[in-house]
Design a protein around this motif. Structure first.
Motif, PDB file in Angstrom:
ATOM      1  N   LEU A 354       0.842  -1.206   0.000  1.00  0.00           N
ATOM      2  CA  LEU A 354       0.000   0.000   0.000  1.00  0.00           C
ATOM      3  C   LEU A 354       0.873   1.251   0.000  1.00  0.00           C
ATOM      4  O   LEU A 354       0.566   2.236  -0.691  1.00  0.00           O
ATOM      5  CB  LEU A 354      -0.920  -0.004   1.216  1.00  0.00           C
ATOM      6  CG  LEU A 354      -2.047  -1.045   1.248  1.00  0.00           C
ATOM      7  CD1 LEU A 354      -2.932  -0.806   2.463  1.00  0.00           C
ATOM      8  CD2 LEU A 354      -2.877  -1.013  -0.012  1.00  0.00           C
ATOM      9  N   GLN A 355       1.947   1.232   0.767  1.00  0.00           N
ATOM     10  CA  GLN A 355       2.859   2.373   0.789  1.00  0.00           C
ATOM     11  C   GLN A 355       3.440   2.623  -0.595  1.00  0.00           C
ATOM     12  O   GLN A 355       3.551   3.771  -1.042  1.00  0.00           O
ATOM     13  CB  GLN A 355       4.003   2.105   1.783  1.00  0.00           C
ATOM     14  CG  GLN A 355       3.565   2.061   3.233  1.00  0.00           C
ATOM     15  CD  GLN A 355       3.372   3.440   3.834  1.00  0.00           C
ATOM     16  OE1 GLN A 355       2.456   4.178   3.461  1.00  0.00           O
ATOM     17  NE2 GLN A 355       4.247   3.806   4.755  1.00  0.00           N
ATOM     18  N   GLY A 360       3.950   6.939  -5.690  1.00  0.00           N
ATOM     19  CA  GLY A 360       4.536   7.093  -7.012  1.00  0.00           C
ATOM     20  C   GLY A 360       4.746   5.830  -7.806  1.00  0.00           C
ATOM     21  O   GLY A 360       5.341   5.886  -8.877  1.00  0.00           O
ATOM     22  N   HIS A 361       4.260   4.668  -7.314  1.00  0.00           N
ATOM     23  CA  HIS A 361       4.409   3.427  -8.071  1.00  0.00           C
ATOM     24  C   HIS A 361       3.035   3.021  -8.606  1.00  0.00           C
ATOM     25  O   HIS A 361       2.526   1.930  -8.314  1.00  0.00           O
ATOM     26  CB  HIS A 361       5.026   2.327  -7.200  1.00  0.00           C
ATOM     27  CG  HIS A 361       6.338   2.713  -6.604  1.00  0.00           C
ATOM     28  ND1 HIS A 361       6.450   3.280  -5.355  1.00  0.00           N
ATOM     29  CD2 HIS A 361       7.590   2.661  -7.110  1.00  0.00           C
ATOM     30  CE1 HIS A 361       7.724   3.540  -5.099  1.00  0.00           C
ATOM     31  NE2 HIS A 361       8.439   3.167  -6.149  1.00  0.00           N
ATOM     32  N   ILE A 396      -5.801   3.034   8.688  1.00  0.00           N
ATOM     33  CA  ILE A 396      -5.543   1.937   7.753  1.00  0.00           C
ATOM     34  C   ILE A 396      -6.509   2.013   6.574  1.00  0.00           C
ATOM     35  O   ILE A 396      -6.109   1.842   5.415  1.00  0.00           O
ATOM     36  CB  ILE A 396      -5.657   0.575   8.470  1.00  0.00           C
ATOM     37  CG1 ILE A 396      -4.595   0.466   9.560  1.00  0.00           C
ATOM     38  CG2 ILE A 396      -5.534  -0.573   7.481  1.00  0.00           C
ATOM     39  CD1 ILE A 396      -4.696  -0.793  10.402  1.00  0.00           C
ATOM     40  N   ARG A 397      -7.775   2.296   6.853  1.00  0.00           N
ATOM     41  CA  ARG A 397      -8.755   2.379   5.765  1.00  0.00           C
ATOM     42  C   ARG A 397      -8.477   3.563   4.859  1.00  0.00           C
ATOM     43  O   ARG A 397      -8.695   3.492   3.642  1.00  0.00           O
ATOM     44  CB  ARG A 397     -10.168   2.460   6.353  1.00  0.00           C
ATOM     45  CG  ARG A 397     -10.602   1.140   6.972  1.00  0.00           C
ATOM     46  CD  ARG A 397     -11.880   1.238   7.744  1.00  0.00           C
ATOM     47  NE  ARG A 397     -12.097   0.010   8.528  1.00  0.00           N
ATOM     48  CZ  ARG A 397     -12.986  -0.103   9.491  1.00  0.00           C
ATOM     49  NH1 ARG A 397     -13.756   0.928   9.821  1.00  0.00           N
ATOM     50  NH2 ARG A 397     -13.114  -1.232  10.150  1.00  0.00           N
ATOM     51  N   GLU A 398      -7.989   4.645   5.415  1.00  0.00           N
ATOM     52  CA  GLU A 398      -7.607   5.783   4.576  1.00  0.00           C
ATOM     53  C   GLU A 398      -6.446   5.407   3.660  1.00  0.00           C
ATOM     54  O   GLU A 398      -6.394   5.827   2.502  1.00  0.00           O
ATOM     55  CB  GLU A 398      -7.232   6.981   5.452  1.00  0.00           C
ATOM     56  CG  GLU A 398      -8.434   7.677   6.090  1.00  0.00           C
ATOM     57  CD  GLU A 398      -8.022   8.730   7.103  1.00  0.00           C
ATOM     58  OE1 GLU A 398      -6.810   8.803   7.430  1.00  0.00           O
ATOM     59  OE2 GLU A 398      -8.903   9.480   7.568  1.00  0.00           O
ATOM     60  N   MET A 399      -5.518   4.616   4.181  1.00  0.00           N
ATOM     61  CA  MET A 399      -4.418   4.126   3.351  1.00  0.00           C
ATOM     62  C   MET A 399      -4.944   3.246   2.218  1.00  0.00           C
ATOM     63  O   MET A 399      -4.511   3.371   1.063  1.00  0.00           O
ATOM     64  CB  MET A 399      -3.427   3.313   4.185  1.00  0.00           C
ATOM     65  CG  MET A 399      -2.488   4.117   5.032  1.00  0.00           C
ATOM     66  SD  MET A 399      -1.354   3.011   5.910  1.00  0.00           S
ATOM     67  CE  MET A 399      -0.642   2.111   4.556  1.00  0.00           C
ATOM     68  N   ILE A 400      -5.895   2.357   2.543  1.00  0.00           N
ATOM     69  CA  ILE A 400      -6.461   1.456   1.524  1.00  0.00           C
ATOM     70  C   ILE A 400      -7.158   2.260   0.439  1.00  0.00           C
ATOM     71  O   ILE A 400      -6.954   2.025  -0.762  1.00  0.00           O
ATOM     72  CB  ILE A 400      -7.431   0.454   2.185  1.00  0.00           C
ATOM     73  CG1 ILE A 400      -6.660  -0.512   3.092  1.00  0.00           C
ATOM     74  CG2 ILE A 400      -8.228  -0.314   1.142  1.00  0.00           C
ATOM     75  CD1 ILE A 400      -7.539  -1.415   3.935  1.00  0.00           C
TER      76      ILE A 400
END
Length: 490
Positions: A354-355, A360-361, A396-400
Motif C-alpha cells: 500500500l505504501q 509514485g508506483h 488503515i482504511r484511509e491508506m487502503i
C-alpha cells in the motif's frame, strides 16, 4: 390401577379396589383401532432423509498398462540400479544419459528373456528413463496441456483436473520411496529441500508451474504432491473472452485499467484464475516500464523486456537465512521500480505494498484470497493489523482508499468454469466505511441441459467512473466511454 394391560387379557385389580365398570371396558377391536390424530397435530407425511448412494469412483485410464507390465518394470528397474554407476551417469548430459540407460535396459530385457511387444518395450524404455532422469509417471501428465492440476495422494492414488472437473487416474508409482525421490528432484531444481525435518515445501517446475509437497510424517498415507500447471501457450485477455470468463466490453475496460496504471487488487478463491488474470493484465504494461515481481515461487511470466523477478527463500537447515515477502517488497522500493507486482498478498507485506502504491508506483498489482471485493479490503486491513502495526482502523482504511483503485473479483463456479464476477471501484471513505462502486457484474441466469452455468456480464449504469481522469490522462477516455456504453446497454 392396572399395569401391563393387554387387549383380550383379564383385567387385574389390586386388593381392596372396586372392579372397573363395564362401560369403561373397551372391546378388543376398539382397543386395536387406530386413534384419530390429536387436534392441532400435523397430519403431513414424515420426510425421509435421502442418503446418496455411494458409487464406485470412475478411473480415467491415462495408459493401458497391466499389472504384469508394472511387475516387469520393477524387475528391470531393480536390475538397472544394480548394474549402472549413478555417479558416472550424473556426469553425462541428459541425452547421453538416456541413450546409456536405454542400451542397458535392452540388454537386461534380453538376459532375463522378458516377453514384450515392441510398443510395450518402447513404453518401458521411456518409463525407466523418466524414473531415473525425469519425473517418472508424472511425465505423460505434465506433457498434456489440457490438465490444470495434478494431485498425488501417495504412491497409488493420482487425480487430475480437466475442464474444471477432478478425475481419478490409473497412474501409480512404484512405491512411496519413488514418489518421495521425484518430489526431492523437483524441489532441488529451485534450491529447496523436502524431508522429515522440513516436510512442507513450495517450489516450481521449469515452466513456472506451482508445486506443493507435504511429506511424512505430516502426510500420513505417503508424500502428497500437488502441481498447478500453467499452459505452454500463455492465455491472453482475448482468450478469456473466448472462454466466456469476461465479455468483450469488460475485457476492454480491463485493458484500459491496465494501460492507465490503476492500482489493482485481484481477489478470488483457490483455483479461480487469479494468477492467470494477473498475467493477462500485465500484458498491457508498456515495454519501457521497469517492473519488479515478488513471489513465493516465481510463476508470473511477463513478456516485457525490463522485468526483475524476485523470489522468497525459506530458512536453511539451521533455521536461518529466511527472506520473507515483506523484505522483498521493502527492497523493491530501493530498486527504482515503476510498477511492483506481488504474486500473492498474505501477510504484513500488505502494508508495504500500500505504501508503494501510494508513493509514485502507480499501476502496481497483487492477488489475495477473498470471496468479494469488500472482504478483500477487510483482509488487507486484517493483514496490516496482524503485522504488528499499531495504527487506528480509520488510518488503515484511509491508506487502503488512497492506494487501491480497482478490485477485480474472480470465481470458480460449480460447473468448473471460471468467471470474472465483478469489477469494483474504490471510491472513498464515509465515516469508517469504505465506499465501493461496481462497474460490471456477472449475473447467473440458470444452467443449460448439460449442467453448465448460463449468465452474462452487464454494466451497472456507471457512465463516468472514478478512474476516468486517469484514463483521460492516457488519452483513453473515448475508448472507456464506448466500452461502458456497451456494458450498460447489455
Amino acid at each position: 390401577m392396572a399395569f401391563g394391560k393387554r387387549s383380550g387379557s383379564p383385567v387385574t385389580t389390586l386388593p381392596g379396589s372396586a372392579p372397573a365398570p363395564a362401560a369403561t371396558q373397551k372391546p378388543a377391536a376398539a382397543a386395536s383401532a387406530p386413534k384419530p390424530a390429536a387436534q392441532g397435530a400435523s397430519s403431513a407425511p414424515s420426510v425421509k432423509l435421502k442418503v446418496p448412494e455411494l458409487k464406485p469412483e470412475p478411473v480415467r485410464k491415462v495408459n493401458q498398462h497391466s499389472d504384469q507390465y508394472y511387475t516387469t518394470k520393477t524387475t528391470v528397474f531393480n536390475a538397472l540400479i544394480d548394474t549402472i554407476d549413478l555417479s558416472q551417469l550424473a556426469q553425462l548430459d541428459t541425452e547421453s544419459a538416456r541413450e546409456e540407460i536405454r542400451d542397458i535396459v535392452v540388454e537386461i530385457i534380453s538376459i532375463k528373456n522378458v516377453v514384450m511387444s515392441i510398443s510395450e518395450q518402447e513404453y518401458l524404455l521411456d518409463d525407466i528413463c523418466n524414473d531415473v532422469l525425469g519425473y517418472g509417471p508424472l511425465e505423460p501428465l505434465l506433457a498434456r496441456d489440457d490438465i490444470a492440476d495434478i494431485m498425488v495422494n501417495g504412491a497409488d492414488t493420482t487425480y487430475i483436473e480437466v475442464n474444471g472437473k477432478i478425475e481419478r487416474t490409473n497412474i501409480r508409482f512404484r512405491d512411496n520411496a519413488q514418489l518421495m525421490n521425484i518430489c526431492q528432484r523437483i524441489v532441488s531444481q529451485v534450491g529447496r529441500r523436502v524431508d522429515e525435518s522440513s516436510p512442507i515445501c513450495d517450489a516450481r517446475l521449469l515452466d513456472g508451474s506451482r508445486v506443493n509437497v507435504i511429506a511424512p510424517p505430516l502426510a500420513i498415507d505417503g508424500p502428497t504432491l500437488t502441481i498447478r500447471k500453467f499452459k505452454k501457450d500463455k492465455l491472453k485477455l482475448h482468450d478469456l473472452v473466448k472462454f466466456g470468463s469476461i465479455s468483450e466490453a469488460g475485457a476492454e475496460v480491463l485493458r484500459i485499467i491496465g494501460h492507465s496504471r490503476c492500482n489493482v487488487l485481484i481477489s478470488g478463491g483457490t483455483g479461480s484464475g487469479k494468477t492467470t488474470l494477473l498475467n493477462c493484465l500485465t500484458a498491457f504494461i508498456e515495454p519501457g516500464e521497469r517492473v519488479i515481481t515478488c513471489e513465493d515461487s516465481a510463476e508470473l511470466q511477463l513478456q516485457q523486456p525490463h522485468v526483475v523477478r524476485l523470489e522468497t527463500r525459506p530458512p536453511n537447515i539451521e533455521g536461518s537465512g529466511e527472506i520473507t515477502m515483506r523484505e522483498l517488497v521493502k527492497n523493491c522500493l530501493r530498486m527504482r521500480p515503476e510498477r511492483i507486482i506481488v504474486g500473492e498478498v498474505r501477510g504484513p507485506e500488505a502494508f508495504d505494498l500500500l505504501q508503494a502504491m501510494n508513493t509514485g508506483h502507480d499501476g502496481s498489482m497483487g492477488t489475495l484470497h477473498a470471496n468479494s471485493p469488500r472482504e478483500a479490503l477487510s483482509r488487507v486491513e486484517s493483514m496490516i493489523t496482524m503485522g504488528g502495526f499499531s495504527l487506528p482502523a480509520k488510518t488503515i482504511r484511509e491508506m487502503i482508499v488512497g492506494s487501491i483503485d480497482i478490485v477485480v473479483q474472480a470465481s470458480r463456479l460449480r460447473d468448473g468454469s471460471r468467471r470474472i464476477m465483478c469489477i469494483t471501484e474504490v471510491l472513498g471513505l464515509e465515516g469508517d466505511t469504505i465506499v465501493l462502486q461496481d462497474i460490471l457484474k456477472y449475473e447467473i441466469d440458470g444452467e443449460d441441459d448439460d449442467g453448465r452455468i448460463v449468465g452474462r456480464h452487464r454494466g451497472m449504469g456507471i457512465g463516468r467512473p472514478r478512474f476516468w481522469e486517469r484514463a483521460s490522462y492516457y488519452n483513453m477516455e473515448r475508448e472507456l466511454a464506448d466500452a461502458l456504453d456497451t456494458l450498460n446497454s447489455a
